[in-house]
Write an enzyme that holds these catalytic residues in place. Structure first.
Site, PDB file in Angstrom:
ATOM      1  N   THR A   1      -3.686   2.421   2.899  1.00  0.00           N
ATOM      2  CA  THR A   1      -3.540   1.704   1.642  1.00  0.00           C
ATOM      3  C   THR A   1      -4.667   1.537   0.780  1.00  0.00           C
ATOM      4  O   THR A   1      -4.455   1.488  -0.482  1.00  0.00           O
ATOM      5  CB  THR A   1      -3.089   0.005   2.174  1.00  0.00           C
ATOM      6  OG1 THR A   1      -1.767   0.173   2.998  1.00  0.00           O
ATOM      7  CG2 THR A   1      -2.888  -0.799   0.876  1.00  0.00           C
TER       8      THR A   1
ATOM      9  N   SER B   1       6.108  -2.518   8.450  1.00  0.00           N
ATOM     10  CA  SER B   1       6.375  -3.230   9.516  1.00  0.00           C
ATOM     11  C   SER B   1       5.193  -4.576   9.352  1.00  0.00           C
ATOM     12  O   SER B   1       4.117  -4.211   8.833  1.00  0.00           O
ATOM     13  CB  SER B   1       6.271  -2.580  10.668  1.00  0.00           C
ATOM     14  OG  SER B   1       7.064  -1.785  10.822  1.00  0.00           O
TER      15      SER B   1
ATOM     16  N   LYS C   1       5.668   2.090  -0.721  1.00  0.00           N
ATOM     17  CA  LYS C   1       5.513   2.358   0.575  1.00  0.00           C
ATOM     18  C   LYS C   1       6.938   1.757   1.068  1.00  0.00           C
ATOM     19  O   LYS C   1       7.158   0.582   1.384  1.00  0.00           O
ATOM     20  CB  LYS C   1       4.352   1.245   1.183  1.00  0.00           C
ATOM     21  CG  LYS C   1       4.279   1.371   2.771  1.00  0.00           C
ATOM     22  CD  LYS C   1       3.176   0.316   3.080  1.00  0.00           C
ATOM     23  CE  LYS C   1       2.831   0.286   4.569  1.00  0.00           C
ATOM     24  NZ  LYS C   1       2.138   1.446   5.193  1.00  0.00           N
TER      25      LYS C   1
ATOM     26  N   ASP D   1       0.235  -4.573   2.646  1.00  0.00           N
ATOM     27  CA  ASP D   1       0.002  -3.376   2.118  1.00  0.00           C
ATOM     28  C   ASP D   1       1.021  -3.171   0.798  1.00  0.00           C
ATOM     29  O   ASP D   1       0.596  -2.607  -0.313  1.00  0.00           O
ATOM     30  CB  ASP D   1       0.595  -2.454   2.989  1.00  0.00           C
ATOM     31  CG  ASP D   1      -0.465  -2.276   4.204  1.00  0.00           C
ATOM     32  OD1 ASP D   1      -1.416  -2.745   4.157  1.00  0.00           O
ATOM     33  OD2 ASP D   1       0.199  -1.332   5.096  1.00  0.00           O
TER      34      ASP D   1
ATOM     35  N   ILE E   1      -6.262   2.527   9.218  1.00  0.00           N
ATOM     36  CA  ILE E   1      -7.119   3.712   9.440  1.00  0.00           C
ATOM     37  C   ILE E   1      -7.594   3.670   7.742  1.00  0.00           C
ATOM     38  O   ILE E   1      -8.733   4.243   7.550  1.00  0.00           O
ATOM     39  CB  ILE E   1      -6.477   5.060   9.655  1.00  0.00           C
ATOM     40  CG1 ILE E   1      -5.907   5.080  11.020  1.00  0.00           C
ATOM     41  CG2 ILE E   1      -7.523   6.213   9.539  1.00  0.00           C
ATOM     42  CD1 ILE E   1      -6.934   4.701  12.082  1.00  0.00           C
ATOM     43  N   GLY E   2      -7.031   3.331   6.861  1.00  0.00           N
ATOM     44  CA  GLY E   2      -7.211   3.163   5.333  1.00  0.00           C
ATOM     45  C   GLY E   2      -6.212   3.694   4.332  1.00  0.00           C
ATOM     46  O   GLY E   2      -6.616   4.010   3.368  1.00  0.00           O
TER      47      GLY E   2
ATOM     48  N   VAL F   1       3.989   5.059   7.206  1.00  0.00           N
ATOM     49  CA  VAL F   1       3.667   3.909   8.030  1.00  0.00           C
ATOM     50  C   VAL F   1       3.237   4.317   9.380  1.00  0.00           C
ATOM     51  O   VAL F   1       3.768   5.640  10.072  1.00  0.00           O
ATOM     52  CB  VAL F   1       5.049   3.229   8.153  1.00  0.00           C
ATOM     53  CG1 VAL F   1       6.221   4.104   8.758  1.00  0.00           C
ATOM     54  CG2 VAL F   1       4.852   1.881   9.050  1.00  0.00           C
ATOM     55  N   GLY F   2       2.189   3.897   9.700  1.00  0.00           N
ATOM     56  CA  GLY F   2       1.344   4.318  11.004  1.00  0.00           C
ATOM     57  C   GLY F   2       0.952   5.856  10.875  1.00  0.00           C
ATOM     58  O   GLY F   2       0.641   6.246   9.762  1.00  0.00           O
TER      59      GLY F   2
ATOM     60  N   GLU G   1       3.166   6.053   0.209  1.00  0.00           N
ATOM     61  CA  GLU G   1       2.534   5.855   1.646  1.00  0.00           C
ATOM     62  C   GLU G   1       3.291   5.573   2.707  1.00  0.00           C
ATOM     63  O   GLU G   1       4.153   4.978   2.772  1.00  0.00           O
ATOM     64  CB  GLU G   1       1.738   4.340   1.371  1.00  0.00           C
ATOM     65  CG  GLU G   1       0.779   4.015   2.513  1.00  0.00           C
ATOM     66  CD  GLU G   1       0.190   2.586   2.307  1.00  0.00           C
ATOM     67  OE1 GLU G   1      -0.165   2.020   3.547  1.00  0.00           O
ATOM     68  OE2 GLU G   1      -0.002   2.011   1.369  1.00  0.00           O
TER      69      GLU G   1
END
Length: 224
Positions: free
Chosen positions: A16, A41, A37, A51, A13-14, A119-120, A117
């Site tokens: 990173t 994965s 982060k 990322d 989606i953005g 994840v998902g 950050e």
């Protein structure tokens, strides 16, 4: 020090891009920034565009093994939810270790800003009982939600905001990051979300990211 957790309504989606953009802009302003982060994965150590590598380079460092270990200690090769990706490697994410790592990073940093950050999206499982949502709740720092303009994004965004609100997690702001080739315009997405949420929001257009930097940074200063 101002901490911020960047999450999203899903994958790609953005998060990173937003994180690296913030790091670059703050560094240009003479601010000090740190970021990590912790869980990733689909990681490949030779991928300069991962990322993790992008975050490290935005911080002005080279993506060495030591830097990668510092920024993303929980890395898995399969591009799946972390619980499944870890299980494929015979591993498991221990939530107490994850939380301890994050809190230690916050305590030890001398930076003006610290970015985590995720994840998902917020409901992504980290292990058999622990979600990204649980992680954010226990970390207890403001959250920035990134969403797109793809079909279905309104539903995903409002559900995400609802889940965060129910857990008492402070949502500092919402970034509507334009999805390429989407039939929904950024302005339409912002107007719709404003009717159903009081979270401060800003929109970013794919072709105007550079031009929109000043207004985006002004928005970030206000919400932080």
């Amino acid at each position: 020090m101002k901490p911020l957790f960047i999450t999203a309504t899903g994958t790609d989606i953005g998060k990173t891009w937003i994180a690296t953009h913030l790091i670059a802009q703050w560094r240009r302003e003479g601010r000090t920034v740190d970021a990590c982060k912790p869980v990733v994965s689909g990681f490949r150590s030779d991928d300069e565009a991962s990322d993790t590598a992008l975050l490290i380079k935005a911080l002005g460092c080279a993506p060495t093994v030591q830097q990668i270990d510092t920024v993303s200690p929980w890395r898995f090769s399969a591009p799946l939810s972390p619980d499944v990706a870890a299980a494929r490697e015979g591993k498991k994410i221990d939530e107490s270790e994850l939380l301890a790592f994050c809190k230690t990073r916050l305590v030890c940093t001398e930076a003006d800003y610290f970015l985590f950050e995720g994840v998902g999206g917020v409901m992504v499982p980290l292990n058999h009982r622990y979600l990204v949502l649980d992680w954010m709740q226990e970390l207890s720092i403001p959250v920035l939600v990134v969403c797109g303009t793809y079909v279905g994004s309104i539903n995903h965004t409002l559900l995400t905001l609802l889940a965060l609100k129910q857990r008492g997690i402070v949502v500092a702001g919402l970034v509507v990051n334009e999805t390429p080739s989407s039939p929904m315009r950024v302005e339409e997405m912002l107007a719709t979300l404003a009717r159903h949420s009081d979270v401060p929001a800003i929109g970013l257009h794919q072709l105007d990211h550079g031009e929109e930097a000043p207004s985006f940074m002004s928005f970030m200063e206000k919400i932080l």
